[in-house]
Structure formats: structure tokens, C-alpha cells
Design a protein around this motif. Structure first.
Motif, PDB file in Angstrom:
ATOM      1  N   LEU A   1       0.829  -1.216   0.000  1.00  0.00           N
ATOM      2  CA  LEU A   1       0.000   0.000   0.000  1.00  0.00           C
ATOM      3  C   LEU A   1       0.859   1.260   0.000  1.00  0.00           C
ATOM      4  CD1 LEU A   1      -2.890  -0.895   2.485  1.00  0.00           C
ATOM      5  CD2 LEU A   1      -3.070  -0.505   0.020  1.00  0.00           C
ATOM      6  N   THR A   2       1.894   1.273   0.817  1.00  0.00           N
ATOM      7  CA  THR A   2       2.769   2.447   0.897  1.00  0.00           C
ATOM      8  C   THR A   2       3.430   2.713  -0.449  1.00  0.00           C
ATOM      9  OG1 THR A   2       3.183   2.099   3.251  1.00  0.00           O
ATOM     10  CG2 THR A   2       4.803   3.406   2.042  1.00  0.00           C
ATOM     11  N   LEU A   3       3.968   1.675  -1.067  1.00  0.00           N
ATOM     12  CA  LEU A   3       4.627   1.849  -2.358  1.00  0.00           C
ATOM     13  C   LEU A   3       3.639   2.268  -3.441  1.00  0.00           C
ATOM     14  CD1 LEU A   3       7.095  -1.141  -2.155  1.00  0.00           C
ATOM     15  CD2 LEU A   3       7.692   1.295  -2.100  1.00  0.00           C
ATOM     16  N   ARG A   4       2.447   1.692  -3.435  1.00  0.00           N
ATOM     17  CA  ARG A   4       1.433   2.078  -4.425  1.00  0.00           C
ATOM     18  C   ARG A   4       1.035   3.543  -4.269  1.00  0.00           C
ATOM     19  NH1 ARG A   4      -2.593  -3.093  -4.410  1.00  0.00           N
ATOM     20  NH2 ARG A   4      -1.261  -4.450  -5.648  1.00  0.00           N
ATOM     21  N   ARG A   5       0.862   3.978  -3.024  1.00  0.00           N
ATOM     22  CA  ARG A   5       0.484   5.379  -2.779  1.00  0.00           C
ATOM     23  C   ARG A   5       1.598   6.325  -3.209  1.00  0.00           C
ATOM     24  NH1 ARG A   5      -1.951   3.764   3.075  1.00  0.00           N
ATOM     25  NH2 ARG A   5      -4.026   3.159   2.352  1.00  0.00           N
ATOM     26  N   LEU A   6       2.834   5.972  -2.905  1.00  0.00           N
ATOM     27  CA  LEU A   6       3.960   6.805  -3.328  1.00  0.00           C
ATOM     28  C   LEU A   6       4.081   6.830  -4.851  1.00  0.00           C
ATOM     29  CD1 LEU A   6       6.591   5.834  -0.612  1.00  0.00           C
ATOM     30  CD2 LEU A   6       5.546   8.088  -0.937  1.00  0.00           C
TER      31      LEU A   6
END
Length: 132
Positions: A70-75
Motif C-alpha cells: 500500500l505504501t509503495l502504491r500510494r507513493l
């Protein structure tokens, strides 16, 4: 009061974001991302250079696979991270900061530095507050 102090105060003056005539400056977008626990750590790790998914996962101790994804997708969605997929079996995925991501990481680095310098003061203030 010194001239430098006055200048800092003038630069630090902020317009209230909640007023109806305030232009949307985008701060909510940035704070929304910055407020996520793993964002700062992922930015810090990627600041050293491109990383494969598993390298990031090992570096961010305590992150679940779901939160990492999720963090990587949001970034990536915000334009801070570029995801590169190499056509191997299984596919090899590498993440790197974009120019926008590097500039964001530079700003976050200032916050991290400030946090390190002020950590003891904050802890002292909390202890003092809690003791009252």
C-alpha cells in the motif's frame, strides 16, 4: 529580537487553510502521505538508491506485506516512486525515487534532522506535562 528572528517569523506565517477564500495549496495531499507511518521510512531507504521489493521489506522492520504494498502504491500514485518490472521468472520488481520523490525526501530529511535534534526536548516536555 534579532533581525534573523523577525525574518523567520515572517516566513513562518501561514494562512488558515480552512477559510473559504484560501487557495487549495495542496498541503492536505502532502500531509496525508507524510502522516502515514511507513512513508518516511520508505523514502529514507529509497534515498540511498533503487531497491527491490524484498530489500525494502527487510529494511523496514515491522512492516507487513500489505502495508508495504500500500505504501509503495500510494507513493507511486503520487509520483514519488517509479516501479520497474523486469520480465524474469518470477518478475523482479525494483522501486526508485522520481525527481519529485527526491525533492520530497529532501524535505522529509529536514524534518528527520529536526526530530533528532529536538527529541530530548520533546520527551522532557512530555514527562513534565504527564507529571503535572
Amino acid at each position: 529580537m534579532s533581525v534573523t528572528h523577525t525574518v523567520v517569523r515572517q516566513e513562518a506565517a501561514l494562512e488558515p487553510c480552512g477559510s473559504p477564500d484560501h487557495e487549495d495549496c495542496g498541503i492536505r495531499l502532502v500531509l496525508g502521505r507524510l502522516g502515514e507511518q511507513w512513508t518516511v521510512m520508505a523514502l529514507a531507504e529509497l534515498s540511498a538508491g533503487p531497491r527491490r521489493y524484498r530489500q525494502l521489506e527487510r529494511a523496514l522492520v515491522g512492516v507487513s506485506q500489505r502495508m508495504m504494498t500500500l505504501t509503495l502504491r500510494r507513493l507511486e500514485r503520487d509520483g514519488h516512486v517509479r516501479r520497474l518490472v523486469e520480465p524474469t521468472v518470477p518478475p523482479s520488481v525494483t522501486y526508485e525515487l522520481t525527481e519529485l520523490g527526491r525533492s520530497f525526501a529532501d524535505q522529509v530529511a529536514s524534518l528527520v534532522t529536526w526530530s533528532r535534534l529536538r527529541k530530548a526536548e520533546i520527551e522532557t516536555a512530555r514527562t513534565s506535562f504527564d507529571d503535572r
